[in-house]
Design an enzyme around this catalytic site. Sequence first.
Site, PDB file in Angstrom:
ATOM      1  N   HIS A 133       0.815  -1.219   0.000  1.00 51.05           N
ATOM      2  CA  HIS A 133       0.000   0.000   0.000  1.00 51.05           C
ATOM      3  C   HIS A 133       0.850   1.271   0.000  1.00 51.05           C
ATOM      4  CE1 HIS A 133       0.372  -0.297   4.526  1.00 51.05           C
ATOM      5  NE2 HIS A 133       0.393   1.002   4.413  1.00 51.05           N
ATOM      6  N   ASP A 163       0.194  -7.723   1.527  1.00 52.00           N
ATOM      7  CA  ASP A 163       0.566  -6.313   1.629  1.00 52.00           C
ATOM      8  C   ASP A 163       2.080  -6.136   1.631  1.00 52.00           C
ATOM      9  OD1 ASP A 163       0.118  -3.596   1.691  1.00 52.00           O
ATOM     10  OD2 ASP A 163       0.036  -3.490   3.875  1.00 52.00           O
ATOM     11  N   GLY A 239       3.243   6.238   8.349  1.00 53.81           N
ATOM     12  CA  GLY A 239       4.609   6.456   7.901  1.00 53.81           C
ATOM     13  C   GLY A 239       5.544   5.349   8.342  1.00 53.81           C
ATOM     14  N   ASN A 240       5.152   4.622   9.408  1.00 50.80           N
ATOM     15  CA  ASN A 240       5.916   3.445   9.815  1.00 50.80           C
ATOM     16  C   ASN A 240       5.707   2.274   8.862  1.00 50.80           C
ATOM     17  OD1 ASN A 240       5.731   4.540  13.016  1.00 50.80           O
ATOM     18  ND2 ASN A 240       7.553   3.364  12.472  1.00 50.80           N
ATOM     19  N   SER A 241       4.673   2.347   8.032  1.00 53.65           N
ATOM     20  CA  SER A 241       4.355   1.252   7.127  1.00 53.65           C
ATOM     21  C   SER A 241       5.554   0.868   6.281  1.00 53.65           C
ATOM     22  CB  SER A 241       3.205   1.639   6.190  1.00 53.65           C
ATOM     23  OG  SER A 241       2.006   1.781   6.914  1.00 53.65           O
ATOM     24  N   ILE A 259      -1.919  -0.573  12.021  1.00 58.88           N
ATOM     25  CA  ILE A 259      -2.226  -0.337  13.420  1.00 58.88           C
ATOM     26  C   ILE A 259      -3.705  -0.605  13.637  1.00 58.88           C
ATOM     27  CG2 ILE A 259      -0.406   1.362  13.743  1.00 58.88           C
ATOM     28  CD1 ILE A 259      -2.479   3.567  13.500  1.00 58.88           C
ATOM     29  N   GLY A 297      -6.919 -25.567   0.016  1.00 57.92           N
ATOM     30  CA  GLY A 297      -8.235 -25.878  -0.538  1.00 57.92           C
ATOM     31  C   GLY A 297      -9.334 -26.087   0.478  1.00 57.92           C
TER      32      GLY A 297
END
Length: 502
Positions: A133, A163, A239-241, A259, A297
């Site tokens: 993201h 992600d 911003g820590n992402s 978070i 599955g």
Amino acid sequence: MNMKKVSNYLVYAMCIIAIAFSAGSFVKVYANKAPVAAGSPAVPGQPVDLTYAADKALPSVVTIRVVKNSKTITREVQVDPFEDFFSDPFGFFGNPNRGNGGTRKFQQQTPKQQGSGSGVIISNDGYIVTNNHVVDEVDEITVILTDNREFSAKVIGTDPSTDLALIKVNSKNLPAITIADSQKLKIGEWVLAIGNPFSIGTTVTAGIVSAKGRQMLGGEGTQNAIQSFIQTDAVINRGNSGGALVNVNGELVGINAMIYSETGSYSGYGFAIPTSIMNKIVSDLKTYGTVQRALIGIVGGDLNNHIDVLKAQEKEVPDFGTVNGVYVDKVPDDGAAAAAGIKPGDVIVQIDNKPLTKMSELQEYVTSKRPGEKVVVTYLRDKAKKTVTITLKNAQGNTKVVKKADLDVLGANFRELTKEEKEQYDVTYGLMVTKVDNGPFKKRGVPSKFIILTVNDQPIKTIAQLQDIVKNASTSKNPVLYIKGLYPSGKVDFFAIPLEDE
């Protein structure tokens, strides 16, 4: 009396000496700056000096600045039929709606957008891991090191399901972080979160591992299809992402991702993607350009959650023979589990002799595998224990390597319609097939000069849009392009173009 006073003084003196020894011990613990040996637990009851971990890991964590350029987009708005009538009742100005309402098209310029996140250098030749993201659909990526060097970066591959994204800068001898095995983390272990929150600069926060294998819905960030997070109370904010979660040795154990907050800022817990998942995703993106996702599955969840639902519905709770494990709710007919005999109502309790208590643990383990690999699954059916070997499959129900297809796989060339052609064919968008060679288009009878309007129900206005749809469809469960278009004569036609080898 004098002896009594002497006794009191002795007691006081002993207390002072005891306090002095305690203070000396306290100072000694905090003065110890030696790192903890890899895999060794901290000394019980003693705090850990985190300066070594910060010094070691900080140079490997980068700031990522991204830019989305200004674009011209076409919007449609509903038109009030009475507005049309009173503004031009006789059609003197060529009103196309002629008083009947409808839609009106107009062009709008989107503003240039800028954002920032964090990333972690995982190899000295320029590979960097961040969150999907952070770099999704951006036009420019700039990586800034802690020594203020700046590099332009390109996207190697992304995986929205976890992600994660892999990007690369053109440089060598970069300070790559040491990667540790996140599965060896223990609840209560100290960790540091390093990143660039609120674009204020590289920041270090400390906390402990609060939980492992956490599934998190409704948190601040992305809704991931695959969730097995490390939960920590180290402060994480916007911003820590994409930044690093490291252990007391300064080794990477997770990529900070989201978070849980009602305000959008830190309010207790952050969540990181464990390196056990990251390593597999990075390896696939480097090797294949897309993730080779293995599927067991089944559709299901935590057994204890299933039991809670039955109780809430005031239904009888069967004796499953356990209260922990993965409850199997559905088994798709074309999946790996169905081929091995797994049925709805079974409870999976082990995989490759690894005990399972919840769905996130099963997800994390299977995510580390590729289609075609085998796993040994132990499950309970009517409290009886059974063991089967399952050959994992991909989303398309086979064990082949899945690669994102490019436009050339179609065996055709395309161009966007000119303004005159749009007027001629009475359309506002479309791509014209300019040449057909050997390939799926020729096999299915798509001719040259055919005008493509929609693919998989999405309007096709540019070649880039068609490219994206082909890539996404090629790795989906149903790798087929459903094309709607028209011939130069105006006749509408439909084609189904398979992207797999026939």
